[in-house]
Design a protein around this motif. Structure first.
Motif, mmCIF file in Angstrom:
data_model
loop_
_atom_site.group_PDB
_atom_site.id
_atom_site.type_symbol
_atom_site.label_atom_id
_atom_site.label_comp_id
_atom_site.label_asym_id
_atom_site.label_seq_id
_atom_site.Cartn_x
_atom_site.Cartn_y
_atom_site.Cartn_z
ATOM 1 N N GLN A 195 0.829 -1.205 0.000
ATOM 2 C CA GLN A 195 0.000 0.000 0.000
ATOM 3 C C GLN A 195 0.866 1.258 0.000
ATOM 4 O O GLN A 195 0.594 2.214 -0.742
ATOM 5 C CB GLN A 195 -0.939 -0.009 1.207
ATOM 6 C CG GLN A 195 -1.977 1.108 1.178
ATOM 7 C CD GLN A 195 -2.932 1.041 2.358
ATOM 8 O OE1 GLN A 195 -2.550 0.625 3.449
ATOM 9 N NE2 GLN A 195 -4.175 1.453 2.156
ATOM 10 N N LEU A 196 1.904 1.273 0.821
ATOM 11 C CA LEU A 196 2.803 2.434 0.849
ATOM 12 C C LEU A 196 3.489 2.619 -0.502
ATOM 13 O O LEU A 196 3.652 3.754 -0.975
ATOM 14 C CB LEU A 196 3.840 2.263 1.959
ATOM 15 C CG LEU A 196 3.301 2.344 3.396
ATOM 16 C CD1 LEU A 196 4.395 1.993 4.391
ATOM 17 C CD2 LEU A 196 2.740 3.736 3.691
ATOM 18 N N GLU A 197 3.876 1.515 -1.130
ATOM 19 C CA GLU A 197 4.493 1.616 -2.453
ATOM 20 C C GLU A 197 3.507 2.169 -3.470
ATOM 21 O O GLU A 197 3.877 2.963 -4.341
ATOM 22 C CB GLU A 197 4.999 0.251 -2.902
ATOM 23 C CG GLU A 197 5.701 0.290 -4.257
ATOM 24 C CD GLU A 197 6.217 -1.071 -4.679
ATOM 25 O OE1 GLU A 197 7.424 -1.190 -4.940
ATOM 26 O OE2 GLU A 197 5.394 -2.012 -4.760
ATOM 27 N N ALA A 198 2.243 1.777 -3.360
ATOM 28 C CA ALA A 198 1.237 2.276 -4.292
ATOM 29 C C ALA A 198 0.991 3.771 -4.098
ATOM 30 O O ALA A 198 0.778 4.501 -5.074
ATOM 31 C CB ALA A 198 -0.067 1.497 -4.119
ATOM 32 N N ILE A 199 0.999 4.241 -2.843
ATOM 33 C CA ILE A 199 0.867 5.683 -2.592
ATOM 34 C C ILE A 199 2.025 6.427 -3.263
ATOM 35 O O ILE A 199 1.830 7.432 -3.945
ATOM 36 C CB ILE A 199 0.851 5.968 -1.083
ATOM 37 C CG1 ILE A 199 -0.371 5.321 -0.419
ATOM 38 C CG2 ILE A 199 0.856 7.479 -0.817
ATOM 39 C CD1 ILE A 199 -0.323 5.329 1.101
ATOM 40 N N GLY A 259 -0.221 15.872 2.697
ATOM 41 C CA GLY A 259 -1.266 15.151 3.409
ATOM 42 C C GLY A 259 -2.410 16.089 3.749
ATOM 43 O O GLY A 259 -2.239 17.312 3.832
ATOM 44 N N HIS A 260 -3.585 15.516 3.952
ATOM 45 C CA HIS A 260 -4.756 16.317 4.324
ATOM 46 C C HIS A 260 -4.481 17.133 5.586
ATOM 47 O O HIS A 260 -4.917 18.287 5.708
ATOM 48 C CB HIS A 260 -5.946 15.371 4.538
ATOM 49 C CG HIS A 260 -7.271 16.057 4.522
ATOM 50 N ND1 HIS A 260 -8.422 15.447 4.979
ATOM 51 C CD2 HIS A 260 -7.660 17.297 4.105
ATOM 52 C CE1 HIS A 260 -9.441 16.272 4.846
ATOM 53 N NE2 HIS A 260 -9.015 17.399 4.317
ATOM 54 N N LYS A 261 -3.713 16.535 6.517
ATOM 55 C CA LYS A 261 -3.418 17.223 7.773
ATOM 56 C C LYS A 261 -2.493 18.422 7.561
ATOM 57 O O LYS A 261 -2.395 19.289 8.437
ATOM 58 C CB LYS A 261 -2.777 16.253 8.762
ATOM 59 C CG LYS A 261 -1.458 15.646 8.297
ATOM 60 C CD LYS A 261 -0.999 14.562 9.246
ATOM 61 C CE LYS A 261 0.253 13.853 8.737
ATOM 62 N NZ LYS A 261 0.619 12.714 9.628
ATOM 63 N N GLU A 262 -1.818 18.464 6.420
ATOM 64 C CA GLU A 262 -0.947 19.601 6.109
ATOM 65 C C GLU A 262 -1.712 20.706 5.385
ATOM 66 O O GLU A 262 -1.155 21.766 5.119
ATOM 67 C CB GLU A 262 0.227 19.136 5.252
ATOM 68 C CG GLU A 262 1.137 18.159 5.975
ATOM 69 C CD GLU A 262 2.227 17.599 5.086
ATOM 70 O OE1 GLU A 262 3.403 17.633 5.490
ATOM 71 O OE2 GLU A 262 1.909 17.108 3.978
ATOM 72 N N TRP A 263 -2.991 20.452 5.084
ATOM 73 C CA TRP A 263 -3.804 21.397 4.327
ATOM 74 C C TRP A 263 -4.901 22.049 5.167
ATOM 75 O O TRP A 263 -5.123 23.249 5.093
ATOM 76 C CB TRP A 263 -4.443 20.663 3.145
ATOM 77 C CG TRP A 263 -5.486 21.430 2.406
ATOM 78 C CD1 TRP A 263 -6.824 21.148 2.333
ATOM 79 C CD2 TRP A 263 -5.288 22.611 1.619
ATOM 80 N NE1 TRP A 263 -7.476 22.085 1.563
ATOM 81 C CE2 TRP A 263 -6.549 22.989 1.101
ATOM 82 C CE3 TRP A 263 -4.170 23.381 1.295
ATOM 83 C CZ2 TRP A 263 -6.716 24.114 0.293
ATOM 84 C CZ3 TRP A 263 -4.337 24.504 0.485
ATOM 85 C CH2 TRP A 263 -5.597 24.853 -0.004
ATOM 86 N N MET A 303 7.286 9.943 3.094
ATOM 87 C CA MET A 303 6.672 9.599 1.812
ATOM 88 C C MET A 303 7.215 10.485 0.701
ATOM 89 O O MET A 303 7.481 10.009 -0.417
ATOM 90 C CB MET A 303 5.150 9.732 1.917
ATOM 91 C CG MET A 303 4.392 9.380 0.626
ATOM 92 S SD MET A 303 4.767 7.728 -0.031
ATOM 93 C CE MET A 303 4.066 6.680 1.249
ATOM 94 N N ARG A 304 7.401 11.771 0.980
ATOM 95 C CA ARG A 304 7.970 12.646 -0.058
ATOM 96 C C ARG A 304 9.385 12.221 -0.426
ATOM 97 O O ARG A 304 9.791 12.315 -1.590
ATOM 98 C CB ARG A 304 7.929 14.103 0.417
ATOM 99 C CG ARG A 304 6.548 14.744 0.256
ATOM 100 C CD ARG A 304 6.577 16.235 0.551
ATOM 101 N NE ARG A 304 6.640 16.505 1.982
ATOM 102 C CZ ARG A 304 5.573 16.719 2.751
ATOM 103 N NH1 ARG A 304 4.356 16.679 2.234
ATOM 104 N NH2 ARG A 304 5.712 16.975 4.037
ATOM 105 N N ASP A 305 10.154 11.735 0.556
ATOM 106 C CA ASP A 305 11.497 11.231 0.255
ATOM 107 C C ASP A 305 11.413 10.047 -0.707
ATOM 108 O O ASP A 305 12.211 9.927 -1.645
ATOM 109 C CB ASP A 305 12.213 10.802 1.539
ATOM 110 C CG ASP A 305 12.671 11.985 2.379
ATOM 111 O OD1 ASP A 305 12.719 13.118 1.846
ATOM 112 O OD2 ASP A 305 12.991 11.783 3.571
ATOM 113 N N ARG A 306 10.456 9.162 -0.466
ATOM 114 C CA ARG A 306 10.268 8.004 -1.346
ATOM 115 C C ARG A 306 9.881 8.442 -2.756
ATOM 116 O O ARG A 306 10.386 7.911 -3.763
ATOM 117 C CB ARG A 306 9.192 7.077 -0.777
ATOM 118 C CG ARG A 306 9.573 6.388 0.507
ATOM 119 C CD ARG A 306 8.455 5.515 1.043
ATOM 120 N NE ARG A 306 8.073 4.465 0.107
ATOM 121 C CZ ARG A 306 7.603 3.283 0.459
ATOM 122 N NH1 ARG A 306 7.428 2.991 1.743
ATOM 123 N NH2 ARG A 306 7.272 2.387 -0.443
#
Length: 293
Positions: free
Chosen positions: A144-148, A168-172, A187-190
């Protein structure tokens, strides 16, 4: 700023990134465009669903719920890494958020702390809902993380954006906690690492035997005294769809709890009155997809 991708371009981008994609209903024209702008696009927003189960999560994101019509995103990312497309165009996923955050996304600079809700995000962000309870305990499988990572990278690649265009929604929006269970910085690093290379290319869909379901046994089948594994299988599907009204069970003996649970399923499908009396009919039965026993 960018013109929104066409539905066909999105589909190609996701598959070229190596994702397994499932198309649902009339997703290509399912949107909220009549309620406001769609574009210009500035980024990708990641959410969690606060639900469990792929089928019910996809249905919710496609249809919406009381007070919030669907689609609730553009794609649902299941725990197995499959992307389920449910809408294209304006979707009810981002809501009002911080205009300073939008300006940082546009300039691809560090995000400020979210402090206000003064800007329409539904017109500016692509949205992915990820199946997770959001309680900090529900796991995030590697697939799932790879798909994101891949889904966000596919859109960034298509528009020439960097990973700073993914939030992320929490950043908005103030008060939001999603996605919970991993950090957006990680996630952004990935995503950044993936964008430095070439896309994986289309994958062959897995070869799976066709699903086999119980045929509709007729309304007369569902009477007091009926003892059958079909009744148990039906009850288990009702529970999976969030319609189970069982104190104990489900089990093989047709009961009032089965009737009440099936009535909840009929109402979920939009039936009312005598059409939601809890006695299965062919149309609602076929949509329940009871596994063959």
């Amino acid at each position: 700023m960018a013109t929104p991708l066409s539905a066909s371009t999105l589909l190609t981008a996701l598959r070229d990134e190596g994702l397994q994609v499932v198309e649902h209903g009339s997703w290509r024209t399912h949107n909220r465009n009549s309620q406001g702008a769609w574009g210009p696009m500035n980024g990708v927003m990641i959410h969690h669903t606060v639900t469990s189960g792929t089928d019910s999560s996809v249905t919710m994101c496609y249809d919406g719920y009381d007070g919030l019509p669907g689609p609730l995103c553009h794609g649902v990312i299941a725990k197995d890494g499959t992307i389920h497309l449910v809408g294209w165009g304006r979707a009810n996923h981002a809501g009002l958020g911080d205009g300073d955050v939008l300006r940082a996304v546009i300039s691809e600079t560090a995000l400020p702390a979210v402090a206000k809700a003064d800007t329409d995000g539904n017109s500016r962000f692509y949205g992915f809902e990820c199946v997770n309870l959001g309680d900090g305990e529900d796991p995030w499988p590697a697939a799932q993380l790879e798909a994101i990572e891949k889904a966000a990278a596919a859109l960034c690649r298509a528009h020439g954006w960097s990973s700073r265009s993914v939030i992320g929604h929490k950043e908005w929006q103030p008060g939001k906690i999603d996605p919970r269970g991993f950090t957006m910085d990680a996630m952004r690093d990935r995503i950044s690492e993936r964008l430095a290379g070439e896309p994986d290319g289309p994958r062959n869909p897995p070869q799976q035997p066709p699903a086999t379901y119980e045929p509709f046994p007729g309304a007369a089948f569902f009477t007091v005294g009926r003892h059958s594994a079909v009744v148990t299988a039906m009850g288990e599907r009702l529970v999976a769809e969030g319609c189970g009204k069982y104190a104990v069970g489900p089990g093989p003996d047709w009961s009032e709890a089965d009737r009440t649970s099936y009535a909840a399923w009929q109402k979920k499908l939009g039936y009312s009155g005598t059409d939601a009396d809890g006695i299965p009919g062919r149309a609602s039965w076929d949509r329940l997809k009871v596994p063959a026993v």
